[in-house]
Motif scaffolding. Sequence first.
Motif, short mmCIF file in Angstrom:
data_model
loop_
_atom_site.label_atom_id
_atom_site.label_comp_id
_atom_site.label_asym_id
_atom_site.label_seq_id
_atom_site.Cartn_x
_atom_site.Cartn_y
_atom_site.Cartn_z
N ARG A 135 0.83 -1.22 0.00
CA ARG A 135 0.00 0.00 0.00
C ARG A 135 0.86 1.26 0.00
NH1 ARG A 135 -5.71 -1.21 2.77
NH2 ARG A 135 -5.83 -3.41 2.21
N GLN A 136 1.83 1.25 -0.88
CA GLN A 136 2.73 2.40 -1.04
C GLN A 136 2.77 2.82 -2.51
OE1 GLN A 136 6.58 1.29 0.41
NE2 GLN A 136 5.93 1.14 2.55
N ILE A 137 3.14 4.07 -2.72
CA ILE A 137 3.37 4.54 -4.09
C ILE A 137 4.77 4.08 -4.50
CG2 ILE A 137 3.62 6.55 -5.58
CD1 ILE A 137 1.72 8.04 -3.73
N PRO A 138 4.90 3.28 -5.54
CA PRO A 138 6.21 2.72 -5.91
C PRO A 138 7.07 3.72 -6.69
CG PRO A 138 4.55 1.93 -7.42
CD PRO A 138 3.82 2.79 -6.41
N THR A 139 7.46 4.80 -6.04
CA THR A 139 8.15 5.89 -6.72
C THR A 139 9.44 5.44 -7.37
OG1 THR A 139 7.20 7.43 -5.12
CG2 THR A 139 9.02 8.23 -6.47
N LYS A 140 10.24 4.65 -6.64
CA LYS A 140 11.53 4.22 -7.19
C LYS A 140 11.34 3.33 -8.41
CE LYS A 140 14.05 4.68 -2.83
NZ LYS A 140 14.87 3.99 -1.81
N LEU A 141 10.31 2.50 -8.37
CA LEU A 141 10.02 1.66 -9.53
C LEU A 141 9.50 2.50 -10.70
CD1 LEU A 141 8.30 -1.33 -7.70
CD2 LEU A 141 10.53 -1.38 -8.87
N GLN A 142 8.69 3.51 -10.39
CA GLN A 142 8.22 4.41 -11.43
C GLN A 142 9.39 5.14 -12.09
OE1 GLN A 142 5.53 6.78 -9.06
NE2 GLN A 142 3.73 5.70 -9.83
N PHE A 143 10.34 5.52 -11.27
CA PHE A 143 11.53 6.21 -11.81
C PHE A 143 12.31 5.26 -12.72
CE2 PHE A 143 16.10 7.19 -11.41
CZ PHE A 143 16.10 8.42 -12.06
N ALA A 144 12.51 4.02 -12.27
CA ALA A 144 13.23 3.05 -13.09
C ALA A 144 12.52 2.84 -14.43
CB ALA A 144 13.37 1.73 -12.34
N LEU A 145 11.17 2.78 -14.40
CA LEU A 145 10.42 2.60 -15.63
C LEU A 145 10.56 3.82 -16.54
CD1 LEU A 145 8.49 0.99 -17.39
CD2 LEU A 145 6.58 1.93 -16.05
N SER A 146 10.52 5.01 -15.95
CA SER A 146 10.66 6.23 -16.76
C SER A 146 12.02 6.26 -17.46
CB SER A 146 10.47 7.48 -15.90
OG SER A 146 11.59 7.70 -15.05
N GLN A 147 13.07 5.81 -16.76
CA GLN A 147 14.40 5.81 -17.37
C GLN A 147 14.48 4.75 -18.47
OE1 GLN A 147 16.52 8.49 -16.42
NE2 GLN A 147 14.44 8.80 -15.64
N ARG A 148 13.84 3.62 -18.26
CA ARG A 148 13.80 2.60 -19.33
C ARG A 148 13.11 3.16 -20.57
NH1 ARG A 148 13.86 -2.26 -21.54
NH2 ARG A 148 15.29 -3.15 -20.03
N LEU A 149 11.97 3.83 -20.37
CA LEU A 149 11.25 4.42 -21.50
C LEU A 149 12.09 5.48 -22.19
CD1 LEU A 149 7.69 4.70 -19.91
CD2 LEU A 149 8.49 3.02 -21.58
N TYR A 150 12.86 6.25 -21.40
CA TYR A 150 13.74 7.28 -21.96
C TYR A 150 14.79 6.65 -22.88
CZ TYR A 150 17.68 10.62 -21.92
OH TYR A 150 18.72 11.44 -22.27
N TYR A 151 15.48 5.62 -22.40
CA TYR A 151 16.52 5.00 -23.21
C TYR A 151 15.93 4.27 -24.42
CZ TYR A 151 19.87 6.21 -19.59
OH TYR A 151 20.67 6.92 -18.72
N GLN A 152 14.73 3.73 -24.27
CA GLN A 152 14.07 3.10 -25.41
C GLN A 152 13.77 4.13 -26.51
OE1 GLN A 152 11.82 -0.60 -23.05
NE2 GLN A 152 10.63 1.07 -23.89
N GLU A 153 13.34 5.32 -26.09
CA GLU A 153 13.09 6.39 -27.06
C GLU A 153 14.39 6.76 -27.78
OE1 GLU A 153 10.49 8.03 -28.24
OE2 GLU A 153 9.04 6.88 -27.07
#
Length: 374
Positions: A135-153
């Motif tokens: 029951r937490q906001i997974p901020t660190k995981l969200q950040f990791a996903l955003s960086q993956r999407l960045y490098y994919q772009e």
Amino acid sequence: MIDAPDHDHVGLTDLFASRRYFRKFEAITGHLTRVAATMETEGTLGKTELRLLTRYVMALTFTFRALSMKYLLVGRDTGRFFGSLTIDEHESGFPVATELMTMANDAQQADKHLANLPSETALKDEMVRVIVSQRQIPTKLQFALSQRLYYQELLRGELFWAQNDPDCVWLGDISADRRRFLLHWAVYDSQVNLPVVYLMEVEDTGRTALPKDQRRWPGVQAHLIAQSLGGLKLLTIAQGFDGDFADLHPKRLRRFHLGPMYSSAYTRQSGPLPEVLANAAAPEGQDWALVWTAEDLQSEHVIQERAGWFSKVERQVFALDPFSGRGAETGATRTERAIILPQRPFQVLAERNPPGFADVRKFVVGAGGRVLRY
């Protein structure tokens, strides 16, 4: 919302301000492609020029998309400092050139970064687990996903880089020994933090067609990039090219400065446009205006100059703006300014009619994203 590291450059440190900024530019670049199509319809651009300009505008769109992924969680506690998008709030309203240079460096190492990151599916599954079980906001995981999407772009390519090397389009043969090409390239002017696109029509009298000539083509590319400085007049660039390549004859050179962008929420430029936007009191997403300048230099006629004892070379004589003696000042045959803005700011601009805007072409974004010319 904004951090100010120096007088003109500011960081978008607020999450919502940063996301609004990227949404604004995504809309603006979308409207620009419609403007280019309108210019093609009225004959200002040819089909080839339309295709190339649209390609560069789309590359800008992809660049902003990549940067929006990089800074998706700005202002959130991600457990890792990664900064914020820095924009030039005074000269351009665009990101500073350093952002694109850093992005180019990141692109060189994108494979390595992606290899060290969990897959997109794994990250999303873990995010769901954290939300449901902890029951937490997974901020660190969200950040990791955003960086993956960045490098994919970045790996997808087709982005607008700080330097977009010259390419060549064949326009047809004039005769057996004379071919027509359209050279095109673009840079991100670091002096004013604006994207600039160049189009040059040349006639080629070399023995081997220019793009297949392993001796001339690399030299042409290096020469053009070295001369792609906003402070240089088109006349200087064209004459330098004409003088350095005896069998390449520049017939027309155009330069498009895409920007600056004005927004009451993000910029603090001088002049009448900031006042127009402030008085328009437009809703979110409609408080902006984008100005661009198109410079055009055309060859008027050709002269023959002696080259050695027994040969001559062609040299271009370029037509300069005949009005008010401004040709020598601008170094162009003509210079045209244009602006695109939403309907409400346009109504205020039309009512106020500030000096200097009579000759500015106006493109207005209406209902449903339609672009109308006034």
